[in-house]
Design a protein around this motif. Sequence first.
Motif, PDB file in Angstrom:
ATOM      1  N   ALA A  32      40.732  40.841  33.170  1.00  0.00           N
ATOM      2  CA  ALA A  32      39.902  41.466  34.209  1.00  0.00           C
ATOM      3  C   ALA A  32      39.886  42.986  34.051  1.00  0.00           C
ATOM      4  CB  ALA A  32      40.396  41.068  35.593  1.00  0.00           C
ATOM      5  N   ALA A  33      41.042  43.575  33.765  1.00  0.00           N
ATOM      6  CA  ALA A  33      41.106  45.033  33.591  1.00  0.00           C
ATOM      7  C   ALA A  33      40.243  45.473  32.416  1.00  0.00           C
ATOM      8  CB  ALA A  33      42.556  45.471  33.398  1.00  0.00           C
ATOM      9  N   ASP A  34      40.330  44.754  31.305  1.00  0.00           N
ATOM     10  CA  ASP A  34      39.498  45.081  30.143  1.00  0.00           C
ATOM     11  C   ASP A  34      38.018  44.949  30.471  1.00  0.00           C
ATOM     12  OD1 ASP A  34      41.774  45.570  28.644  1.00  0.00           O
ATOM     13  OD2 ASP A  34      41.690  43.657  27.563  1.00  0.00           O
ATOM     14  N   ARG A  35      37.662  43.897  31.196  1.00  0.00           N
ATOM     15  CA  ARG A  35      36.268  43.671  31.571  1.00  0.00           C
ATOM     16  C   ARG A  35      35.769  44.780  32.492  1.00  0.00           C
ATOM     17  NH1 ARG A  35      31.170  42.802  30.801  1.00  0.00           N
ATOM     18  NH2 ARG A  35      30.103  41.850  32.560  1.00  0.00           N
ATOM     19  N   MET A  36      36.593  45.236  33.430  1.00  0.00           N
ATOM     20  CA  MET A  36      36.165  46.286  34.343  1.00  0.00           C
ATOM     21  C   MET A  36      35.913  47.596  33.595  1.00  0.00           C
ATOM     22  SD  MET A  36      35.611  45.003  37.272  1.00  0.00           S
ATOM     23  CE  MET A  36      35.041  43.587  36.310  1.00  0.00           C
ATOM     24  N   TRP A  73      29.197  52.141  41.599  1.00  0.00           N
ATOM     25  CA  TRP A  73      30.227  51.330  40.945  1.00  0.00           C
ATOM     26  C   TRP A  73      30.952  50.468  41.977  1.00  0.00           C
ATOM     27  CZ3 TRP A  73      31.765  48.618  37.259  1.00  0.00           C
ATOM     28  CH2 TRP A  73      33.120  48.343  36.992  1.00  0.00           C
ATOM     29  N   LYS A  74      31.264  51.045  43.115  1.00  0.00           N
ATOM     30  CA  LYS A  74      31.938  50.283  44.179  1.00  0.00           C
ATOM     31  C   LYS A  74      31.082  49.095  44.615  1.00  0.00           C
ATOM     32  CE  LYS A  74      33.887  50.672  48.779  1.00  0.00           C
ATOM     33  NZ  LYS A  74      34.139  51.515  49.947  1.00  0.00           N
ATOM     34  N   ARG A  75      29.783  49.272  44.652  1.00  0.00           N
ATOM     35  CA  ARG A  75      28.866  48.228  45.112  1.00  0.00           C
ATOM     36  C   ARG A  75      28.491  47.225  44.027  1.00  0.00           C
ATOM     37  NH1 ARG A  75      24.933  52.197  48.610  1.00  0.00           N
ATOM     38  NH2 ARG A  75      26.295  52.356  50.425  1.00  0.00           N
ATOM     39  N   ALA A  78      33.722  41.680  43.311  1.00  0.00           N
ATOM     40  CA  ALA A  78      34.400  40.378  43.285  1.00  0.00           C
ATOM     41  C   ALA A  78      35.772  40.486  42.637  1.00  0.00           C
ATOM     42  CB  ALA A  78      33.539  39.351  42.547  1.00  0.00           C
ATOM     43  N   THR A  79      35.875  41.235  41.555  1.00  0.00           N
ATOM     44  CA  THR A  79      37.160  41.411  40.874  1.00  0.00           C
ATOM     45  C   THR A  79      38.126  42.189  41.753  1.00  0.00           C
ATOM     46  OG1 THR A  79      36.081  41.296  38.726  1.00  0.00           O
ATOM     47  CG2 THR A  79      38.280  42.294  38.785  1.00  0.00           C
ATOM     48  N   ARG A  80      37.618  43.194  42.442  1.00  0.00           N
ATOM     49  CA  ARG A  80      38.450  43.973  43.363  1.00  0.00           C
ATOM     50  C   ARG A  80      39.018  43.083  44.455  1.00  0.00           C
ATOM     51  NH1 ARG A  80      34.518  47.492  44.292  1.00  0.00           N
ATOM     52  NH2 ARG A  80      34.265  46.893  46.457  1.00  0.00           N
ATOM     53  N   ALA A  81      38.198  42.239  45.041  1.00  0.00           N
ATOM     54  CA  ALA A  81      38.657  41.338  46.099  1.00  0.00           C
ATOM     55  C   ALA A  81      39.712  40.373  45.574  1.00  0.00           C
ATOM     56  CB  ALA A  81      37.469  40.573  46.683  1.00  0.00           C
ATOM     57  N   HIS A  82      39.490  39.842  44.386  1.00  0.00           N
ATOM     58  CA  HIS A  82      40.476  38.944  43.780  1.00  0.00           C
ATOM     59  C   HIS A  82      41.794  39.689  43.533  1.00  0.00           C
ATOM     60  CE1 HIS A  82      41.842  35.440  41.504  1.00  0.00           C
ATOM     61  NE2 HIS A  82      42.387  36.317  40.679  1.00  0.00           N
ATOM     62  N   GLU A 135      43.971  40.187  46.585  1.00  0.00           N
ATOM     63  CA  GLU A 135      44.591  38.937  47.007  1.00  0.00           C
ATOM     64  C   GLU A 135      45.698  38.468  46.059  1.00  0.00           C
ATOM     65  OE1 GLU A 135      45.281  35.646  49.407  1.00  0.00           O
ATOM     66  OE2 GLU A 135      43.921  37.318  49.815  1.00  0.00           O
ATOM     67  N   HIS A 136      45.517  38.684  44.750  1.00  0.00           N
ATOM     68  CA  HIS A 136      46.389  38.045  43.763  1.00  0.00           C
ATOM     69  C   HIS A 136      47.202  38.984  42.869  1.00  0.00           C
ATOM     70  CE1 HIS A 136      44.612  34.159  44.709  1.00  0.00           C
ATOM     71  NE2 HIS A 136      43.428  34.742  44.646  1.00  0.00           N
ATOM     72  N   TRP A 137      46.725  40.177  42.591  1.00  0.00           N
ATOM     73  CA  TRP A 137      47.355  40.992  41.558  1.00  0.00           C
ATOM     74  C   TRP A 137      48.144  42.195  42.050  1.00  0.00           C
ATOM     75  CZ3 TRP A 137      42.075  40.694  38.839  1.00  0.00           C
ATOM     76  CH2 TRP A 137      41.997  39.504  38.096  1.00  0.00           C
ATOM     77  N   TYR A 138      47.948  42.605  43.313  1.00  0.00           N
ATOM     78  CA  TYR A 138      48.595  43.830  43.778  1.00  0.00           C
ATOM     79  C   TYR A 138      49.458  43.586  45.004  1.00  0.00           C
ATOM     80  CZ  TYR A 138      45.078  45.889  40.775  1.00  0.00           C
ATOM     81  OH  TYR A 138      44.296  46.206  39.706  1.00  0.00           O
TER      82      TYR A 138
END
Length: 115
Positions: A35-39, A77-79, A85-89, A92-95
């Motif tokens: 996900a980080a690479d994709r972002m 970028w925020k929008r 979607a990645t930020r929301a995930h 919930e899961h990574w931070y």
Amino acid sequence: MSRDDAFAELPEPPYYAVIFSSRRSDGDDAGYARAADRMVELARQQPGFLGVESTRGGDGFGITVSYWTDEDAILAWKRHAEHAATRAHGREHWYRHFELRVARVERAYGKKQHA
């Protein structure tokens, strides 16, 4: 002169920095890395994106700074749907903890090692 790929090549100020400090949760390292690479790949395609610098320690604390031409580019970028979607995930899961700060860079200087 050699280039250090860890540093963003940026124009003369002013420009903006989005500073994302975070402490990772345990688990899903592979999913997080993808996900980080994709972002980063996606951010590079956005109008107004200037560069990114990122590091993470063994204790899970990391800082990513993305650089932008202006606040409109940051808001776009925020929008961006995939980024949102990645930020929301991630929340919930990574931070376990994160902080985001936006700053206008007025001055910048440094040292570059010559080859």
